[in-house]
Design an enzyme around this catalytic site. Structure first.
Site, PDB file in Angstrom:
ATOM      1  N   ASP A  14      -0.497 -18.145  -1.700  1.00 36.74           N
ATOM      2  CA  ASP A  14      -0.695 -17.076  -2.676  1.00 36.74           C
ATOM      3  C   ASP A  14      -2.119 -17.141  -3.245  1.00 36.74           C
ATOM      4  O   ASP A  14      -2.771 -16.104  -3.409  1.00 36.74           O
ATOM      5  CB  ASP A  14       0.356 -17.225  -3.787  1.00 36.74           C
ATOM      6  CG  ASP A  14       0.136 -16.244  -4.915  1.00 36.74           C
ATOM      7  OD1 ASP A  14       0.309 -15.040  -4.673  1.00 36.74           O
ATOM      8  OD2 ASP A  14      -0.200 -16.680  -6.039  1.00 36.74           O
ATOM      9  N   LYS A  47      -5.500 -14.485  -2.832  1.00 32.82           N
ATOM     10  CA  LYS A  47      -6.351 -13.992  -3.922  1.00 32.82           C
ATOM     11  C   LYS A  47      -7.816 -14.302  -3.652  1.00 32.82           C
ATOM     12  O   LYS A  47      -8.702 -13.509  -3.972  1.00 32.82           O
ATOM     13  CB  LYS A  47      -5.867 -14.567  -5.251  1.00 32.82           C
ATOM     14  CG  LYS A  47      -4.531 -13.954  -5.673  1.00 32.82           C
ATOM     15  CD  LYS A  47      -3.845 -14.699  -6.800  1.00 32.82           C
ATOM     16  CE  LYS A  47      -2.509 -14.033  -7.135  1.00 32.82           C
ATOM     17  NZ  LYS A  47      -1.675 -14.871  -8.016  1.00 32.82           N
TER      18      LYS A  47
END
Lengths: 280, 280
Positions: free
Chosen positions: A138, A142
């Protein structure tokens, strides 16, 4: 989709689906603006990303995704303002996962790390399978979103990602993972003690260095560093640029959760309205 | 002004004049958009402020002033996003003067406060007359701008402002002020020692409490507080809202200086272009 008679159609994709973003270019071509907190479109292949951006430009449609990094925190728009006004980004570093932020803000060497993970999973602070957080994927996504916003040609698999999931626990059930995680507490304890000996704290950080590499992993920071001051599930991003050189531009706060994400999506919607001639 | 043939005229007021903002409503009526880092328009009388806002609305012209607080830092737009998407601001607190930030980040009880002021003045870190910074008026103006952005009906003279200029030194020459300031070092020393005894640091802060009062003055904060982590001429603003309740949304970084201010004005100009149908 019958958008031909709608002067200002917008589609808000609040899924985390991989399949829906595949439709974005087609929807843009049909005249539909797009707003999404879904990270998948911007972290797919570079080739898809370029198609998406060029389609938005060619069709003069807006594609807004402020909430893909830090939810309602002003991160993407801040970076875009810097880049578009000619600033040069020297480094972006950030605590980009609310879950990993919480785990390392809470871990103080007394309660074992595995117990903190178990407790967080029970409270719903992690994904149902905590490995989805601990893998760092995750955060890597980003990093890719921010890097591409700066113009870097980065693929997701080029981000050097330090997974916190021990090799031997990557397969198998969630219960099996949770029950065996304690075998690896010593590893985190040693890192914690080494950091403490330097009067530093552990933080799981993503970093983008245009002159070097993009990476994600566990780092340690002095207690006076901005990253040491996080609490709860705080995100924090430090932009070091030519203009913000001696002292970085820092944005900090809760970067996940339905309420702040919905607020951020709504802000994108109002921004779109402004672009389309509404009150600015 | 011959704007009749210019479809998108914009005037950028980079002065700190009181007189030029008096012309803003007239210019808006002539179809000219406005961008400014000048704090005077938004901190004049409420009656003038209302005229300005209603004229911008009625003429469908844009009036942008992100750089009036924190220069290039995303503060006004962040606040606007929160308010417009229905969040409720519970409190805004901030170190809003780069000069006062520098003075209290530097002051550690060893070198007298008056010496730090003199040295900063010599280096050009303060206004030519340091009393313009030490009076707190600049911070009070920023408090008014943020408060009005939230919809509060606040006049500048309603901000309770703690001036750091001793009563007896308010008149007289700059040289006289600088040479006699040392007489008042003990006062700051006592505050510093009291803060230190609580393991806290001194910071000069502006605060907006919609349910209470708006004030500006010297406060002390624990070393773990975000405001204790400032260095150099950092500004920092903490938004505590219904959404960002347990942990505030924080923006931090250098909030003054020609380069970051110019960057912020340029970003407002690009935002205007987006509102007028340019690439967003």
């Amino acid at each position: 989709v019958q958008s031909d008679h709608l002067p200002h159609a917008v589609l808000v994709d609040c899924t985390s689906s991989l399949d829906i973003p595949a439709q974005y270019p087609d929807w843009l071509r049909r005249g539909i603006h797009l707003i999404t907190p879904n990270k998948k479109a911007n972290t797919g292949t570079l080739s898809f990303y370029r198609t998406l951006r060029s389609t938005a430009r060619a069709t003069n449609r807006h594609y807004l995704y402020e909430t893909t990094v830090g939810a309602g925190l002003p991160i993407i728009n801040t970076l875009r303002d810097l880049v578009q006004t000619g600033d040069e980004v020297l480094k972006i570093e950030g605590i980009l996962s609310g879950t990993l932020s919480y785990l390392f803000n809470t871990f103080d060497g007394r309660i074992p790390f595995s117990e903190i993970v178990k407790d967080a999973q029970k409270k719903g602070y992690t994904e149902p399978d905590p490995r989805d957080d601990l893998s760092g994927m995750d955060v890597a996504r980003k990093v890719v979103i921010l890097a591409r916003e700066m113009g870097l040609l980065l693929e997701l698999d080029e981000v050097r990602t330090e997974s916190l999931v021990p090799e031997s626990l990557r397969d198998g059930s969630i219960d099996d993972f949770l029950s065996r995680l304690s075998e690896y507490d010593e590893r985190i304890d040693l890192l914690f003690q080494a950091a403490q000996a330097r009067d530093e704290v552990l933080r799981y950080v993503g970093s983008i260095d245009p002159a070097g590499e993009c990476s994600v992993g566990l780092r340690s920071y002095p207690r006076t560093h901005a990253f040491a001051g996080t609490t709860g599930s705080d995100n924090v991003v430090a932009f070091r640029t030519r203009r913000y050189h001696t002292q970085s531009l820092i944005v900090q706060g809760p970067g996940a959760g339905p309420e702040v994400t919905a607020g951020g999506v709504f802000a994108d919607l109002l921004r779109l309205a402004s672009y389309l001639g509404g009150d600015g």
